[in-house]
Design a protein around this motif. Sequence first.
Motif, mmCIF file in Angstrom:
data_model
loop_
_atom_site.group_PDB
_atom_site.id
_atom_site.type_symbol
_atom_site.label_atom_id
_atom_site.label_comp_id
_atom_site.label_asym_id
_atom_site.label_seq_id
_atom_site.Cartn_x
_atom_site.Cartn_y
_atom_site.Cartn_z
ATOM 1 N N PHE A 240 -23.314 -7.919 41.694
ATOM 2 C CA PHE A 240 -22.691 -8.279 42.964
ATOM 3 C C PHE A 240 -22.852 -7.157 43.968
ATOM 4 O O PHE A 240 -23.008 -5.980 43.605
ATOM 5 N N SER B 93 -19.839 -15.275 47.762
ATOM 6 C CA SER B 93 -18.412 -15.004 47.649
ATOM 7 C C SER B 93 -17.867 -14.589 49.005
ATOM 8 O O SER B 93 -18.576 -13.987 49.816
ATOM 9 N N GLU C 144 -24.880 -11.930 43.328
ATOM 10 C CA GLU C 144 -23.681 -12.400 44.029
ATOM 11 C C GLU C 144 -23.505 -11.580 45.302
ATOM 12 O O GLU C 144 -23.418 -10.345 45.248
ATOM 13 N N VAL D 222 -18.354 -18.414 44.368
ATOM 14 C CA VAL D 222 -17.411 -17.668 43.542
ATOM 15 C C VAL D 222 -15.995 -18.144 43.849
ATOM 16 O O VAL D 222 -15.608 -18.262 45.012
ATOM 17 N N VAL E 29 -25.461 -16.423 44.506
ATOM 18 C CA VAL E 29 -24.085 -16.918 44.489
ATOM 19 C C VAL E 29 -23.340 -16.273 45.647
ATOM 20 O O VAL E 29 -23.473 -15.066 45.898
#
Length: 673
Positions: free
Chosen positions: A384, A437, A408, A476, A435
């Motif tokens: 991330f 978030s 992420e 997320v 992904v």
Amino acid sequence: MASSPLFRFAVIADSHVNPSEQDNISPFESHRLTNERLRHTVAMLNALAPAFVVHVGDMIHPVPEAVSYPQAVRQFRATMAALACPVHLVPGNHDVGDKQADYVPAGAIRPEYVELYSRHFGEHFYGFDRQGCHFAVINTSLINSGLPQEREQAAWLEADLAAHAGQRIFLFMHYPPFVATRDEHGHYDNIDEPGRSWLLDVVERHKVAAAFTGHVHNFFLNRHSDTNFYLMPSTAFVRADYSETLHVGQPPESENGRNDVAKLGVMVVDVHEERIVTQFLRSFGGGSDRSAAQRDWPRLPPSAGELPAPGVELRHGWTVLYDIPYSSMLDEFWRKRARNDYPILALWEMGVRRLRVPLDDLLDAGSRARMEAVAEQGCRFAVFHFGWPDEAALEVVCRHRHLLDGLELVLRWPPAPDLEARLAAAREHAGVPLVLSRFWNASGESRDGKQIKLLVDHGFTVDDELPAASAVDGLVFRIARGTAAREGVARAAAAAEGRGLRAQVHVRLADDSPAQARHDEWSNTCRVLETALCSHFHRGHRIFLDTLGDVDRGYFPRTGLIDRRGNPRLAGRALRNLNGALSELPPVRALDWHETADGVLGVARAGDAVLLLPLPEAPGRAWQGMMPGRPDRYQGYRVDLGTGAQTEVEGDADRPIHCEAGEPAMWVLRPVP
């Protein structure tokens, strides 16, 4: 269900057998237990039924110059006679003499010790085969010794490995080439130069699949070229000098770390078509914990394919090098360095194969090397990053995408208007699933005595207005401690599926308040088991437990899956045994949760089996209920998730299923026609 390996073997190390049960040849009380601990280890090995066992040295404690050497050999032979499979022996420094160096505490190897070992134990270096694999054993005390046998062994090893080119080759030795880094200075626990470079060159040129060593009485994982080196724990006692790598002091009953029995055990190696899978089984020294040998948990998938078990957050540093104090025992004249690799051992043991780490870990060459070693076991990383990574970082991601489960990105909200285009470009450049978030913070002023909130976190909630980003693969979701995991995971999965995306769900074990501790081990265990069963059901999504290790200082204190010594807590043991039990069954295809007066009951279906996971409200309360559907008769088994022990059960429509207070358990039941 987990695929079956081609075969299984086991590795043990450093049994340090005493000449008799009464001998007081060590100042430590734990040393008087070494003979009994080897007997317990043999019982474990017989329960595991490997094809063979390799003992990587220090079979006995008396060194060659001791008059009690032959008596200790007889004790060792008598104990190993109970082993139900072949055993292959590797010379250790207690068996054949220390390596040749001025600073070693006992007699170095010499011709009469070579002859003594041959007479009592057999060959110093040799090979054997099993199902297309080749196994080579060497005597590392000979390396740098200048003895004629050193040249003989070197010539033999080169010829032997060349003769088995194209096969998977496993190498066994006592001294590891190094403990922490390839270029570390010589000390009591490694192979000095020039022998170290020679051996590592042989390993690299002949593409050794894996190497197993002893001597250090602790677990360390190292990698050289494409070969993992597994430095083995002992069956007898822990080398306490390496306790300096742990994050907490040692209790008095542990003899300052030497008698940390959770770190004793055996390594089981399952050899599959595509990879090997190592699993450490803790012996706990025997005694009252003999139930640990009852079952071989976990039995896990061999590859990095579909990984239904939940992942974990690696918040603590897991690649840190620690300076070991010079100890007035074995290394008095300089420092040596080592890592704490017990978290890695615990991850493999629990069946955890997805790990969440900052992108920083991938960008750092040293940490990336550790990721390569862990990935050899089938682990994959979700990395991330806050904000947008630069081009150079995305190049690193793409180059090492074989290590990754996804990238992420944590972004401030609301996003810029060009979000979609930038996400598409980042995903194409990275070459891995992307992904998204949402960053958020909580801040405020103190008015009328109210608390100031200064918090940052990230992740969507299912009640947020979710982005309709087509350039990402997932979103997320953050599941707060106050939300039941079963509810949070189900809602997050549904919300993501409604947008054609996968959910990456972070289930918090910590409280929402940084000052509120969450040390209720039973409550945490129930939350972990609930999350794990959801993960096995929602197989297309990514579910992570936050966090692996205890947080006992700083903010958001809570217990995790392992304690600060790297030993499994109840939650970790329960997760391990649940994953192991589920790996023997078809995939979970249905899952319901029922709230009862006594707690929560998870009811899952896997093939024709009904799985019952009762989670009592508190450890002091039992759970009791009926088999769903109340069939006339049912039969199956109960798995004690604390120990892995399995017991057969049967019943009928009028007989309730009873869960003892404080004992996590799962029933696998089938109606009887």
